[in-house]
Design a protein around this motif. Structure first.
Motif, PDB file in Angstrom:
ATOM      1  N   PRO A  38       3.708   3.268 -17.019  1.00 33.07           N
ATOM      2  CA  PRO A  38       4.800   3.811 -16.197  1.00 33.07           C
ATOM      3  C   PRO A  38       4.572   3.566 -14.708  1.00 33.07           C
ATOM      4  O   PRO A  38       5.398   3.921 -13.888  1.00 33.07           O
ATOM      5  CB  PRO A  38       4.765   5.310 -16.526  1.00 33.07           C
ATOM      6  CG  PRO A  38       3.369   5.573 -16.955  1.00 33.07           C
ATOM      7  CD  PRO A  38       2.798   4.289 -17.499  1.00 33.07           C
ATOM      8  N   ARG A  39       3.437   2.949 -14.369  1.00 30.52           N
ATOM      9  CA  ARG A  39       3.110   2.733 -12.958  1.00 30.52           C
ATOM     10  C   ARG A  39       4.027   1.729 -12.257  1.00 30.52           C
ATOM     11  O   ARG A  39       3.948   1.570 -11.052  1.00 30.52           O
ATOM     12  CB  ARG A  39       1.675   2.219 -12.838  1.00 30.52           C
ATOM     13  CG  ARG A  39       0.636   3.286 -13.091  1.00 30.52           C
ATOM     14  CD  ARG A  39      -0.711   2.665 -12.912  1.00 30.52           C
ATOM     15  NE  ARG A  39      -1.761   3.658 -13.068  1.00 30.52           N
ATOM     16  CZ  ARG A  39      -3.038   3.359 -13.006  1.00 30.52           C
ATOM     17  NH1 ARG A  39      -3.401   2.115 -12.793  1.00 30.52           N
ATOM     18  NH2 ARG A  39      -3.951   4.291 -13.148  1.00 30.52           N
ATOM     19  N   ILE A  40       4.856   1.020 -13.050  1.00 27.63           N
ATOM     20  CA  ILE A  40       5.782   0.069 -12.434  1.00 27.63           C
ATOM     21  C   ILE A  40       6.745   0.809 -11.494  1.00 27.63           C
ATOM     22  O   ILE A  40       7.324   0.217 -10.589  1.00 27.63           O
ATOM     23  CB  ILE A  40       6.549  -0.733 -13.525  1.00 27.63           C
ATOM     24  CG1 ILE A  40       7.289  -1.940 -12.927  1.00 27.63           C
ATOM     25  CG2 ILE A  40       7.516   0.142 -14.307  1.00 27.63           C
ATOM     26  CD1 ILE A  40       6.417  -3.057 -12.418  1.00 27.63           C
ATOM     27  N   ASN A  41       6.900   2.139 -11.698  1.00 29.20           N
ATOM     28  CA  ASN A  41       7.782   2.946 -10.836  1.00 29.20           C
ATOM     29  C   ASN A  41       7.170   3.207  -9.472  1.00 29.20           C
ATOM     30  O   ASN A  41       7.831   3.760  -8.593  1.00 29.20           O
ATOM     31  CB  ASN A  41       8.080   4.304 -11.493  1.00 29.20           C
ATOM     32  CG  ASN A  41       8.671   4.154 -12.887  1.00 29.20           C
ATOM     33  OD1 ASN A  41       9.245   3.125 -13.208  1.00 29.20           O
ATOM     34  ND2 ASN A  41       8.518   5.168 -13.709  1.00 29.20           N
ATOM     35  N   ASP A  42       5.899   2.877  -9.295  1.00 28.73           N
ATOM     36  CA  ASP A  42       5.206   3.186  -8.045  1.00 28.73           C
ATOM     37  C   ASP A  42       5.906   2.561  -6.835  1.00 28.73           C
ATOM     38  O   ASP A  42       6.384   1.430  -6.896  1.00 28.73           O
ATOM     39  CB  ASP A  42       3.771   2.648  -8.143  1.00 28.73           C
ATOM     40  CG  ASP A  42       2.862   3.257  -7.093  1.00 28.73           C
ATOM     41  OD1 ASP A  42       2.013   4.081  -7.468  1.00 28.73           O
ATOM     42  OD2 ASP A  42       3.014   2.915  -5.905  1.00 28.73           O
ATOM     43  N   ALA A  43       5.945   3.335  -5.747  1.00 26.20           N
ATOM     44  CA  ALA A  43       6.624   2.880  -4.523  1.00 26.20           C
ATOM     45  C   ALA A  43       5.985   1.617  -3.961  1.00 26.20           C
ATOM     46  O   ALA A  43       6.641   0.845  -3.255  1.00 26.20           O
ATOM     47  CB  ALA A  43       6.616   3.980  -3.483  1.00 26.20           C
ATOM     48  N   ALA A  44       4.700   1.373  -4.288  1.00 27.43           N
ATOM     49  CA  ALA A  44       4.008   0.184  -3.784  1.00 27.43           C
ATOM     50  C   ALA A  44       4.719  -1.090  -4.222  1.00 27.43           C
ATOM     51  O   ALA A  44       4.758  -2.069  -3.482  1.00 27.43           O
ATOM     52  CB  ALA A  44       2.567   0.174  -4.275  1.00 27.43           C
ATOM     53  N   PHE A  45       5.313  -1.073  -5.437  1.00 28.11           N
ATOM     54  CA  PHE A  45       5.999  -2.266  -5.933  1.00 28.11           C
ATOM     55  C   PHE A  45       7.297  -2.524  -5.178  1.00 28.11           C
ATOM     56  O   PHE A  45       7.634  -3.661  -4.874  1.00 28.11           O
ATOM     57  CB  PHE A  45       6.267  -2.154  -7.436  1.00 28.11           C
ATOM     58  CG  PHE A  45       5.033  -2.347  -8.254  1.00 28.11           C
ATOM     59  CD1 PHE A  45       4.380  -3.566  -8.263  1.00 28.11           C
ATOM     60  CD2 PHE A  45       4.518  -1.313  -9.005  1.00 28.11           C
ATOM     61  CE1 PHE A  45       3.232  -3.755  -9.013  1.00 28.11           C
ATOM     62  CE2 PHE A  45       3.368  -1.482  -9.758  1.00 28.11           C
ATOM     63  CZ  PHE A  45       2.722  -2.700  -9.759  1.00 28.11           C
ATOM     64  N   THR A  46       8.031  -1.440  -4.903  1.00 25.21           N
ATOM     65  CA  THR A  46       9.274  -1.569  -4.137  1.00 25.21           C
ATOM     66  C   THR A  46       8.958  -2.153  -2.771  1.00 25.21           C
ATOM     67  O   THR A  46       9.639  -3.059  -2.295  1.00 25.21           O
ATOM     68  CB  THR A  46       9.936  -0.185  -3.977  1.00 25.21           C
ATOM     69  OG1 THR A  46       9.795   0.517  -5.206  1.00 25.21           O
ATOM     70  CG2 THR A  46      11.390  -0.314  -3.620  1.00 25.21           C
ATOM     71  N   ALA A  47       7.885  -1.639  -2.146  1.00 27.45           N
ATOM     72  CA  ALA A  47       7.480  -2.109  -0.824  1.00 27.45           C
ATOM     73  C   ALA A  47       7.063  -3.580  -0.894  1.00 27.45           C
ATOM     74  O   ALA A  47       7.419  -4.374  -0.023  1.00 27.45           O
ATOM     75  CB  ALA A  47       6.344  -1.247  -0.287  1.00 27.45           C
ATOM     76  N   TYR A  48       6.335  -3.931  -1.966  1.00 27.76           N
ATOM     77  CA  TYR A  48       5.854  -5.309  -2.113  1.00 27.76           C
ATOM     78  C   TYR A  48       7.026  -6.281  -2.251  1.00 27.76           C
ATOM     79  O   TYR A  48       7.048  -7.337  -1.633  1.00 27.76           O
ATOM     80  CB  TYR A  48       4.924  -5.417  -3.322  1.00 27.76           C
ATOM     81  CG  TYR A  48       4.248  -6.769  -3.416  1.00 27.76           C
ATOM     82  CD1 TYR A  48       3.002  -6.971  -2.829  1.00 27.76           C
ATOM     83  CD2 TYR A  48       4.849  -7.834  -4.069  1.00 27.76           C
ATOM     84  CE1 TYR A  48       2.384  -8.211  -2.904  1.00 27.76           C
ATOM     85  CE2 TYR A  48       4.239  -9.064  -4.143  1.00 27.76           C
ATOM     86  CZ  TYR A  48       3.001  -9.242  -3.563  1.00 27.76           C
ATOM     87  OH  TYR A  48       2.398 -10.477  -3.633  1.00 27.76           O
ATOM     88  N   LYS A  49       8.018  -5.896  -3.082  1.00 26.12           N
ATOM     89  CA  LYS A  49       9.190  -6.748  -3.290  1.00 26.12           C
ATOM     90  C   LYS A  49       9.933  -6.965  -1.983  1.00 26.12           C
ATOM     91  O   LYS A  49      10.386  -8.066  -1.690  1.00 26.12           O
ATOM     92  CB  LYS A  49      10.149  -6.090  -4.294  1.00 26.12           C
ATOM     93  CG  LYS A  49       9.777  -6.334  -5.739  1.00 26.12           C
ATOM     94  CD  LYS A  49      10.960  -5.997  -6.629  1.00 26.12           C
ATOM     95  CE  LYS A  49      10.538  -5.251  -7.859  1.00 26.12           C
ATOM     96  NZ  LYS A  49      11.645  -4.843  -8.717  1.00 26.12           N
ATOM     97  N   LYS A  50      10.070  -5.874  -1.209  1.00 25.27           N
ATOM     98  CA  LYS A  50      10.803  -5.945   0.049  1.00 25.27           C
ATOM     99  C   LYS A  50      10.087  -6.883   1.025  1.00 25.27           C
ATOM    100  O   LYS A  50      10.703  -7.708   1.683  1.00 25.27           O
ATOM    101  CB  LYS A  50      10.884  -4.530   0.655  1.00 25.27           C
ATOM    102  CG  LYS A  50      12.244  -4.233   1.257  1.00 25.27           C
ATOM    103  CD  LYS A  50      12.346  -2.771   1.635  1.00 25.27           C
ATOM    104  CE  LYS A  50      13.009  -2.613   2.993  1.00 25.27           C
ATOM    105  NZ  LYS A  50      12.943  -1.228   3.459  1.00 25.27           N
ATOM    106  N   LYS A  51       8.759  -6.737   1.065  1.00 30.03           N
ATOM    107  CA  LYS A  51       7.966  -7.550   1.981  1.00 30.03           C
ATOM    108  C   LYS A  51       8.027  -9.025   1.599  1.00 30.03           C
ATOM    109  O   LYS A  51       8.200  -9.888   2.453  1.00 30.03           O
ATOM    110  CB  LYS A  51       6.506  -7.057   1.959  1.00 30.03           C
ATOM    111  CG  LYS A  51       5.829  -7.155   3.309  1.00 30.03           C
ATOM    112  CD  LYS A  51       4.519  -6.396   3.351  1.00 30.03           C
ATOM    113  CE  LYS A  51       3.375  -7.220   2.819  1.00 30.03           C
ATOM    114  NZ  LYS A  51       2.122  -6.441   2.711  1.00 30.03           N
ATOM    115  N   SER A  52       7.907  -9.323   0.288  1.00 38.35           N
ATOM    116  CA  SER A  52       7.904 -10.732  -0.119  1.00 38.35           C
ATOM    117  C   SER A  52       9.281 -11.353   0.105  1.00 38.35           C
ATOM    118  O   SER A  52       9.400 -12.539   0.379  1.00 38.35           O
ATOM    119  CB  SER A  52       7.440 -10.891  -1.560  1.00 38.35           C
ATOM    120  OG  SER A  52       8.401 -10.407  -2.442  1.00 38.35           O
TER     121      SER A  52
END
Ligand SMILES: [Zn+2]
Ligand SMILES: [Zn+2]
Length: 218
Positions: A38-52
């Motif tokens: 369930p860790r795919i919900n982590d905000a770190a991924f949203t931030a990573y997608k935005k940055k890339s």
């Protein structure tokens, strides 16, 4: 049942939202090597997608500027392309870089989360002629993933195995919206885990990616 993140309608037996990619319900929050994380919900991924996404725009913008400047300089130096046509070529090529970046962003936006199974993997040799006319053998690695909802995805790598060795035929996998990565349902036999965001291979004992700091999906 409705998705708590985006409000999308979800079947009772589904453990993820196909629209926004959030996963819920089953499985504890602490790490586990069997089951989808369930860790795919982590905000770190949203931030990573935005940055890339920002980086891909900055990168294509730089390429576009180089094309717009380089064509007139080349045309002027060699006399092969006359002004202002050299500028038009530059603008055309530069515009293409920007359009490609926009299309990639749209493609990632409409992508969906889905489950499937590794259906097949094989290698073959393909011969291609090089500049001198010699036939050079290339090893092509093919990985086929069948979606539960029908259809399949084929991935190919040339000369290097890429992600080919990480998956085995029969592996249950989940494709996460916006990522070029399949999470394995069963990671209990693995010594390394792939980071969903930057795709680096990390020791299975780690909790977060040592390269990009995103949580590892386990
Ligand atoms: Zn959702
Ligand atoms: Zn990473």
């Amino acid at each position: 049942m409705f998705c708590s993140c985006c409000g999308n309608t979800i079947d009772e037996n589904q453990s993820f939202c196909s629209r926004c990619g959030a996963s819920f319900g089953k499985g504890p929050v602490q790490s586990q090597l069997i089951g989808f994380s369930p860790r795919i919900n982590d905000a770190a991924f949203t931030a990573y997608k935005k940055k890339s996404r920002s980086w891909s725009f900055i990168f294509s913008f730089i390429l576009a500027v180089i094309a717009i400047v380089a064509f007139p300089i080349y045309g002027n130096a060699t006399g092969e392309i006359d002004w202002p046509f050299s500028l038009y070529y530059g603008l055309g090529i530069g515009g293409m870089f920007i359009i490609i970046a926009i299309l990639q962003t749209i493609k990632r936006g409409v992508d969906k989360t889905w489950d499937g199974v590794v259906a097949d993997k094989y290698t073959y040799i393909s011969y291609e002629r090089n500049r001198n006319g010699y036939r050079i053998p290339h090893t092509v690695y093919v990985l086929k993933v069948k979606k539960d909802t029908g259809g399949s995805k084929k991935h190919k790598w040339r000369d290097s195995p890429g992600l080919y060795d990480y998956y085995n035929i029969g592996d249950r996998v989940r494709h996460h919206k916006g990522f070029y990565y399949y999470e394995k349902y069963d990671k209990s036999q693995d010594t390394q885990i792939m980071c969903a965001a930057c795709m680096a291979f990390i020791d299975i004992g780690e909790e977060t990616c040592t390269k990009c700091k995103c949580p590892l999906l386990k």
